[in-house]
Design an enzyme around this catalytic site. Structure first.
Site, mmCIF file in Angstrom:
data_model
loop_
_atom_site.group_PDB
_atom_site.id
_atom_site.type_symbol
_atom_site.label_atom_id
_atom_site.label_comp_id
_atom_site.label_asym_id
_atom_site.label_seq_id
_atom_site.Cartn_x
_atom_site.Cartn_y
_atom_site.Cartn_z
ATOM 1 N N GLY A 62 -10.928 17.782 -53.999
ATOM 2 C CA GLY A 62 -10.070 18.793 -53.369
ATOM 3 C C GLY A 62 -9.886 19.901 -54.375
ATOM 4 N N GLU A 63 -8.666 20.266 -54.631
ATOM 5 C CA GLU A 63 -8.372 21.312 -55.612
ATOM 6 C C GLU A 63 -7.456 20.697 -56.663
ATOM 7 O OE1 GLU A 63 -10.197 24.091 -55.112
ATOM 8 O OE2 GLU A 63 -9.507 24.447 -57.159
ATOM 9 N N SER A 64 -7.992 20.558 -57.879
ATOM 10 C CA SER A 64 -7.238 19.820 -58.907
ATOM 11 C C SER A 64 -5.892 20.461 -59.251
ATOM 12 C CB SER A 64 -8.087 19.656 -60.165
ATOM 13 O OG SER A 64 -8.499 20.911 -60.655
ATOM 14 N N CYS A 94 -14.590 14.102 -58.397
ATOM 15 C CA CYS A 94 -14.568 15.561 -58.499
ATOM 16 C C CYS A 94 -13.192 16.071 -58.948
ATOM 17 C CB CYS A 94 -15.038 16.196 -57.193
ATOM 18 S SG CYS A 94 -15.625 17.866 -57.456
ATOM 19 N N ARG A 123 -14.137 22.742 -65.348
ATOM 20 C CA ARG A 123 -14.054 23.019 -63.899
ATOM 21 C C ARG A 123 -15.139 23.996 -63.448
ATOM 22 N NH1 ARG A 123 -8.888 25.403 -61.976
ATOM 23 N NH2 ARG A 123 -9.511 24.625 -59.942
ATOM 24 N N ILE A 152 -19.767 19.334 -55.038
ATOM 25 C CA ILE A 152 -19.106 20.470 -54.394
ATOM 26 C C ILE A 152 -18.190 21.154 -55.403
ATOM 27 C CG2 ILE A 152 -17.612 21.205 -52.485
ATOM 28 C CD1 ILE A 152 -18.587 18.595 -51.047
ATOM 29 N N ARG A 153 -18.604 22.300 -55.857
ATOM 30 C CA ARG A 153 -17.871 23.022 -56.925
ATOM 31 C C ARG A 153 -17.431 22.033 -57.999
ATOM 32 N NH1 ARG A 153 -13.300 26.163 -55.541
ATOM 33 N NH2 ARG A 153 -13.950 27.550 -57.188
ATOM 34 N N HIS A 188 -19.352 13.479 -55.047
ATOM 35 C CA HIS A 188 -18.738 12.744 -53.933
ATOM 36 C C HIS A 188 -19.760 11.808 -53.291
ATOM 37 C CE1 HIS A 188 -15.333 15.656 -53.492
ATOM 38 N NE2 HIS A 188 -16.218 16.491 -53.992
ATOM 39 N N GLU A 190 -18.716 9.672 -51.073
ATOM 40 C CA GLU A 190 -18.090 9.420 -49.761
ATOM 41 C C GLU A 190 -18.480 10.470 -48.722
ATOM 42 O OE1 GLU A 190 -16.696 10.726 -52.325
ATOM 43 O OE2 GLU A 190 -15.448 12.393 -51.687
HETATM 44 N N1 GLN Z 1 -13.458 22.877 -58.006
HETATM 45 C C1 GLN Z 1 -12.427 21.927 -57.688
HETATM 46 C C2 GLN Z 1 -11.358 21.892 -58.776
HETATM 47 O O1 GLN Z 1 -11.541 22.402 -59.829
HETATM 48 C C3 GLN Z 1 -13.007 20.547 -57.464
HETATM 49 C C4 GLN Z 1 -13.898 20.520 -56.254
HETATM 50 C C5 GLN Z 1 -14.016 19.193 -55.585
HETATM 51 O O2 GLN Z 1 -13.165 18.318 -55.732
HETATM 52 N N2 GLN Z 1 -15.027 19.044 -54.766
HETATM 53 O O3 GLN Z 1 -10.333 21.333 -58.588
#
Ligand code: GLN
Length: 207
Positions: A62-64, A94, A123, A152-153, A188, A190
């Site tokens: 998600g977004e840390s 992630c 990140r 993913i990112r 990921h 999942e």
């Molecule tokens: N770029 C996100 C972060 O820095 C992580 C992306 C992800 O969990 N797929 O939090």
């Protein structure tokens, strides 16, 4: 536990265990789906009272920065640290790996994290061209077959401490590590629905 699994099916896990999936933000539903496909009971963790019911915890992607903020607001930041000290297995995928890391590069100055895993998480470490992609990776510790995963990112993990075992690299980049009961993957499994990592995590500490 492992022997019991072998008698039934390779993917079967013991029925009495309960895995928590942190559900403050991010792709927690995908983790629950894989756990249930393995026959594991899963519950969403949003408050310290939810954490008390589980034997292990997955911190999803998600977004840390957001996950860190909500962890603090919910009281889970302290509660998870306490359980980790008592040996609860935790797996971060992630953003979850970033939240577990002791050091964060490219984070916000006020970014909250658990700081349990002796590693640096950089990140958004992949360039724009390839910031998200799916691929298959070979990790002998986890599976004899290639595992389908999504980046993913994703972050890259660097400077692992002495207690950290590197499970997988992609080129020179560290993408999966274990430190005792802590597991972290920058990708990921999942999202394509791969079960091997979840199976490994469910058996961690029981060998
Ligand atoms: N770029 C996100 C972060 O820095 C992580 C992306 C992800 O969990 N797929 O939090």
């Amino acid at each position: 536990m492992w022997r019991a699994c072998q008698r039934t099916s390779v993917w079967q896990v013991e029925a009495f265990s309960m895995t928590g999936v942190l559900a403050l933000q991010g792709d927690f539903a995908e983790h629950v789906r894989v756990l249930e496909a393995l026959g594991e009971k899963a519950t969403l963790v949003r408050l310290p009272a939810d954490l008390a019911k589980v034997e292990r915890l997955i911190i999803p992607g998600g977004e840390s920065t957001t996950i860190g903020k909500l962890l603090e607001q919910s009281g889970l930041l302290t509660a998870i640290k306490k359980r980790a000290k008592a040996g609860m297995p935790i797996w971060g995928t992630c953003a979850g790996a970033i939240v577990l890391a002791k050091h964060i590069e490219g984070g916000r100055a006020d970014q909250k994290s658990l700081g349990l895993l002796d590693i640096t998480a950089r990140r958004n470490a992949y360039g724009r061209q390839q910031e998200s992609f799916e691929t298959s990776i070979m990790i002998p510790t986890i599976s004899k077959k290639k595992i389908a995963v999504a980046f993913i990112r994703a972050p890259i993990l660097t400077r692992p401490g002495k207690a950290v075992k590197v499970l997988a690299t992609r080129g020179k980049e560290i993408i999966a590590v274990q430190q005792g009961d802590l597991l972290a993957t920058t990708f990921h499994p999942e999202i394509p629905g791969s079960k091997q990592f979840h199976y490994y995590f469910l058996n961690m500490g029981s060998h």
